[in-house]
Design a protein around this motif. Structure first.
Motif, PDB file in Angstrom:
ATOM      1  N   LYS A 152       0.811  -1.158  -0.080  1.00  0.00           N
ATOM      2  CA  LYS A 152      -0.146   0.078  -0.023  1.00  0.00           C
ATOM      3  C   LYS A 152       1.060   1.182  -0.117  1.00  0.00           C
ATOM      4  O   LYS A 152       0.405   2.245  -0.504  1.00  0.00           O
ATOM      5  N   ASP A 153       2.056   1.084   0.164  1.00  0.00           N
ATOM      6  CA  ASP A 153       2.878   2.418   0.347  1.00  0.00           C
ATOM      7  C   ASP A 153       3.689   2.496  -0.837  1.00  0.00           C
ATOM      8  O   ASP A 153       4.449   3.417  -0.934  1.00  0.00           O
ATOM      9  N   LEU A 154       3.520   1.602  -1.847  1.00  0.00           N
ATOM     10  CA  LEU A 154       4.383   1.743  -3.024  1.00  0.00           C
ATOM     11  C   LEU A 154       3.461   2.017  -4.162  1.00  0.00           C
ATOM     12  O   LEU A 154       2.289   1.370  -4.427  1.00  0.00           O
ATOM     13  N   SER A 155       3.872   3.007  -4.762  1.00  0.00           N
ATOM     14  CA  SER A 155       3.027   3.463  -5.985  1.00  0.00           C
ATOM     15  C   SER A 155       3.388   2.627  -7.221  1.00  0.00           C
ATOM     16  O   SER A 155       4.456   1.755  -7.186  1.00  0.00           O
ATOM     17  N   PRO A 156       2.657   2.610  -8.430  1.00  0.00           N
ATOM     18  CA  PRO A 156       2.795   1.760  -9.490  1.00  0.00           C
ATOM     19  C   PRO A 156       4.334   1.884 -10.259  1.00  0.00           C
ATOM     20  O   PRO A 156       4.927   1.090 -10.538  1.00  0.00           O
ATOM     21  N   ASP A 157       4.459   3.468 -10.198  1.00  0.00           N
ATOM     22  CA  ASP A 157       5.935   3.864 -10.803  1.00  0.00           C
ATOM     23  C   ASP A 157       7.038   3.206  -9.902  1.00  0.00           C
ATOM     24  O   ASP A 157       8.159   2.833 -10.376  1.00  0.00           O
ATOM     25  N   GLU A 158       6.832   3.354  -8.750  1.00  0.00           N
ATOM     26  CA  GLU A 158       7.783   2.782  -7.696  1.00  0.00           C
ATOM     27  C   GLU A 158       8.121   1.561  -7.760  1.00  0.00           C
ATOM     28  O   GLU A 158       9.116   0.875  -7.496  1.00  0.00           O
ATOM     29  N   LEU A 159       6.894   0.495  -8.042  1.00  0.00           N
ATOM     30  CA  LEU A 159       6.783  -0.703  -8.112  1.00  0.00           C
ATOM     31  C   LEU A 159       7.740  -0.946  -9.140  1.00  0.00           C
ATOM     32  O   LEU A 159       8.534  -1.783  -9.210  1.00  0.00           O
ATOM     33  N   ILE A 160       7.623  -0.468 -10.378  1.00  0.00           N
ATOM     34  CA  ILE A 160       8.378  -0.677 -11.391  1.00  0.00           C
ATOM     35  C   ILE A 160       9.886  -0.295 -11.212  1.00  0.00           C
ATOM     36  O   ILE A 160      10.808  -0.930 -11.519  1.00  0.00           O
TER      37      ILE A 160
END
Length: 365
Positions: free
Chosen positions: A342-350
């Motif tokens: 929940k603390d990770l945005s999609p861009d940060e995930l990539i």
């Protein structure tokens, strides 16, 4: 994707057919029950008006017990076929349609003294056309005509009824009724034709829309999902997707493949590598991120399980091309993994998976 979409449409049609079969059966049972109630009510009305010409036992036998018994037998056959062949929807539709003709035949025959009751036979014809089957409606129509002729010419249930062929008025009325039923049958066929045309046009339009959509979200070279599709999926991630594992995969020394063997060989390698991804991860979403970079979204498996799959991809990709052809270098696939929370945005995930992937490349070098 298109074939899958067509199968989905067929499944939806099947659900509608099952629902209509259930309603059709209930209507048949309802008509039989209504027939019994009307006969019982008619008995008390005739008795109250002193118009009853037969005894109660004779009336009960002739207009209640025998017709109700025949209707119950027809319903028993319908329910038996539905029980024995639950998946054979076409067979059920024939049995129910012909069964409803039988119930209408019973009701018409015991009261054939009323000529207008032949309109009852329009009911099974109308209901049969809702299946959109020319043959079913035609078979139902044949049964309707046979029932109409037998009920009016062969069987004389009510002694007060004059024979059809004895009076010209009755003969003309009989012929007109057959013409009207024929017209109704032709109308049902016309309705089926135009409904099928509408359905085919709607399905064709939807398939074209899916094909257009497919062209927008699929990579033309590898037939994997493209970056547009990935951005759309990532944009819809929610708390329900917490634990999803993202893998970023990059082919090592792919530039050497293009420079040494040519871009045609490079395209061929990408297609073969895409097949490696499909074989290893066919239950998960696979995307071509761009160039020689790929992304896989693993859902429903742990980080350790995703790592095992990526190791398999690494081994299989190394076998596609002989290292000797590109100066002794191995065109294997480096990978990096990250887990969505929940603390990770999609861009940060990539980005996190990308960083892990380049760390692996650096370590190998």
């Amino acid at each position: 994707m298109v074939n899958s979409y067509i199968r989905t449409i067929e499944f939806e049609y099947e659900k509608v057919s099952r629902h209509w079969l259930k309603i059709h059966t209930m209507i048949s049972a309802g008509l039989a029950a209504a027939s019994f109630l009307l006969e019982a009510i008619l008995y008390f009305i005739l008795k109250a008006l002193n118009l009853m010409e037969s005894t109660a036992s004779r009336y009960a036998m002739k207009y209640l017990l025998i017709p109700t018994g025949l209707n119950l037998l027809i319903l028993l056959i319908i329910f038996m076929f539905r029980k024995l062949y639950p998946k054979r929807l076409t067979l059920q539709s024939y049995v129910i349609s012909i069964g409803l003709v039988g119930i209408c035949f019973v009701l018409f025959t015991i009261h054939s003294i009323f000529p207008s009751l032949y309109f009852l036979f329009a009911i099974p014809l109308m209901f049969s056309c809702l299946y959109g089957d020319y043959v079913l409606t035609s078979v139902t129509a044949i049964c309707v005509f046979i029932a109409r002729i037998v009920g009016d010419v062969v069987i004389v249930w009510d002694s007060a009824k004059s024979a059809v062929l004895d009076e010209s008025y009755n003969s003309v009325n009989f012929a007109v009724s057959l013409l009207i039923l024929t017209g109704f049958y032709i109308s049902c066929l016309t309705l089926i034709y135009f409904e099928q045309e509408k359905s085919h046009a709607a399905v064709k339009k939807e398939v074209e829309r899916v094909q257009f959509r497919q062209g927008m979200i699929l990579d033309q070279l590898t037939a994997l999902y493209n970056r547009t599709a990935l951005d759309e999926v990532l944009g819809h991630l929610s708390e329900d997707d917490i634990g999803l594992v993202c893998a970023m995969i990059d082919i090592d020394h792919f530039k050497e493949v293009n420079d040494t063997l040519g871009h045609t060989a490079g395209d061929d390698y990408l297609r073969k590598f895409s097949n490696v991804l499909r074989n290893a991860c066919d239950q998960h979403l696979i995307f071509r991120y761009g160039g020689d970079e790929f992304c896989i979204l693993f859902n429903g498996i742990t980080l350790e399980e995703a790592t095992t799959l990526c190791r398999r991809i690494y081994r299989e990709s190394a076998r596609i091309l002989d290292p000797k052809t590109i100066g002794g270098k191995t065109a294997a696939a480096s990978y990096g993994l990250s887990v969505f929370d929940k603390d990770l945005s999609p861009d940060e995930l990539i980005r996190k998976a990308d960083q892990q992937m380049y760390a692996m490349k650096k370590q190998q070098r």
